[in-house]
Scaffold this active site. Structure first.
Site, PDB file in Angstrom:
ATOM      1  CB  CYS A  74      63.453  46.132   1.069  1.00 55.75           C
ATOM      2  SG  CYS A  74      63.492  44.567   0.181  1.00 55.75           S
ATOM      3  CB  CYS A 187      61.899  39.003   5.910  1.00 53.12           C
ATOM      4  SG  CYS A 187      60.693  39.146   4.574  1.00 53.12           S
ATOM      5  CG  HIS A 189      56.289  40.017   4.104  1.00 57.46           C
ATOM      6  ND1 HIS A 189      57.091  40.895   3.424  1.00 57.46           N
ATOM      7  CD2 HIS A 189      55.198  39.813   3.327  1.00 57.46           C
ATOM      8  CE1 HIS A 189      56.515  41.214   2.279  1.00 57.46           C
ATOM      9  NE2 HIS A 189      55.366  40.557   2.198  1.00 57.46           N
TER      10      HIS A 189
HETATM   11  N1  DGL Z   1      60.667  43.107   1.486  1.00 57.90           N
HETATM   12  C1  DGL Z   1      61.399  41.872   1.336  1.00 57.90           C
HETATM   13  C2  DGL Z   1      62.444  41.745   2.451  1.00 57.90           C
HETATM   14  O1  DGL Z   1      62.373  42.389   3.478  1.00 57.90           O
HETATM   15  C3  DGL Z   1      60.472  40.664   1.321  1.00 57.90           C
HETATM   16  C4  DGL Z   1      59.657  40.530   0.053  1.00 57.90           C
HETATM   17  C5  DGL Z   1      60.519  40.326  -1.184  1.00 57.90           C
HETATM   18  O2  DGL Z   1      61.070  39.219  -1.360  1.00 57.90           O
HETATM   19  O3  DGL Z   1      60.638  41.256  -1.966  1.00 57.90           O
HETATM   20  O4  DGL Z   1      63.369  40.991   2.310  1.00 57.90           O
END
Ligand code: DGL
Length: 274
Positions: A74, A187, A189
């Protein structure tokens, strides 16, 4: 903990499956335990204190599973809470998302104008700018842009919708004006949007943070003699266990988009109070 133990991977939710898919691509013989904190996602708009607490909870959960490595899959947790994860993990190696992608961006850039996109928390932390600058011995310009709506577009399956294109044009225009030749997808996503981003940024190298974190993880395990033995037979489906803190309706659809193949039987767990 030994080389037969699993690699522990956590994310604020399902997005970290893009990172898991890269880990499995480079290390198909490994066993993986994935924890998605789906009850408390998103982390990207939470305070640093909360992101640290949640990241410590996730790390503790994985340590109880006797993992041989923790991957903070993450970007937000890696930006804000990597020290917390490292302190919690003790002597278990920890891989974050920031430095591997920062190094890859420096290798890719020619004009030394690098763009970074991420959640509000990731961009606000300055993690990528600091990492890219500290890894470079020459002058480099880093231009950052928070893109909070991208997570929602991906989760709603709208990356091909005209609205996604309009929003992406708007988010990316300041970076285009700075003549970036490299863009870090900071990120979990954003790899799902890579086609659209590539169309809007012709000639710009897109850096998938999950891909570079996976290569770093492979090297770290190899250095410690902790890589699983390769098997003779071809692995079509890596060995993966899935844990989530909530099981929302859209989980299976999204999981397939992020991972590339279906997720089977996720187990719902409670990481304690919010
Ligand atoms: N997994 C988060 C990231 O890579 C994106 C989603 C979130 O805001 O938790 O920053």
């Amino acid at each position: 903990m030994n080389k037969n133990s699993a690699i522990g991977v956590f994310d604020s939710g399902i997005g970290g499956l893009t990172v898991l898919s890269q880990l499995a691509r480079f290390m198909p013989y490994e066993k993986y335990i994935y924890l998605g904190d789906t009850a408390r996602v998103p982390y990207g708009n939470k305070s640093p204190e909360t992101i640290k607490r949640y990241s410590a909870d996730c790390t503790e959960f994985l340590l109880e599973k006797d993992v041989k490595m923790v991957v903070a899959a993450c970007n937000t947790a890696s930006s804000i809470a990597l020290d917390t994860v490292i302190n919690t993990a003790g002597d278990i190696p920890v891989i974050g998302m920031i430095n591997p992608a920062a190094g890859a961006a420096l290798r890719a850039t020619v004009n030394r104008n690098i763009g970074v996109i991420g959640t509000r928390a990731t961009i606000g932390s300055g993690s990528y700018s600091n990492s890219i600058t500290s890894l470079s011995d020459k002058k480099v310009n880093v231009y950052t842009k928070e893109c909070p709506m991208f997570v929602h577009l991906v989760e709603e399956g709208l990356t091909n919708h005209p609205a996604a294109r309009l929003l992406a044009q708007d988010y990316l225009s300041p970076l285009i004006k700075e003549n970036i030749d490299t863009l870090v997808l900071g990120c979990t996503h954003y790899p799902v949007m890579a086609r659209l981003l590539g169309e809007l940024l012709p000639g710009v190298s897109l850096i998938d943070s999950g891909e570079h974190a996976a290569v770093t993880a492979l090297r770290a395990l190899a250095d410690r003699g902790l890589l699983q033995d390769e098997k003779k037979e071809y692995v079509t489906k890596p060995d993966m266990e899935f844990y989530v803190t909530d099981l929302p309706k859209q989980f299976f659809r999204l999981a397939k988009d992020f991972l590339g193949y279906p997720v089977e039987s996720p187990v719902k767990v409670d990481l304690g109070s919010c």
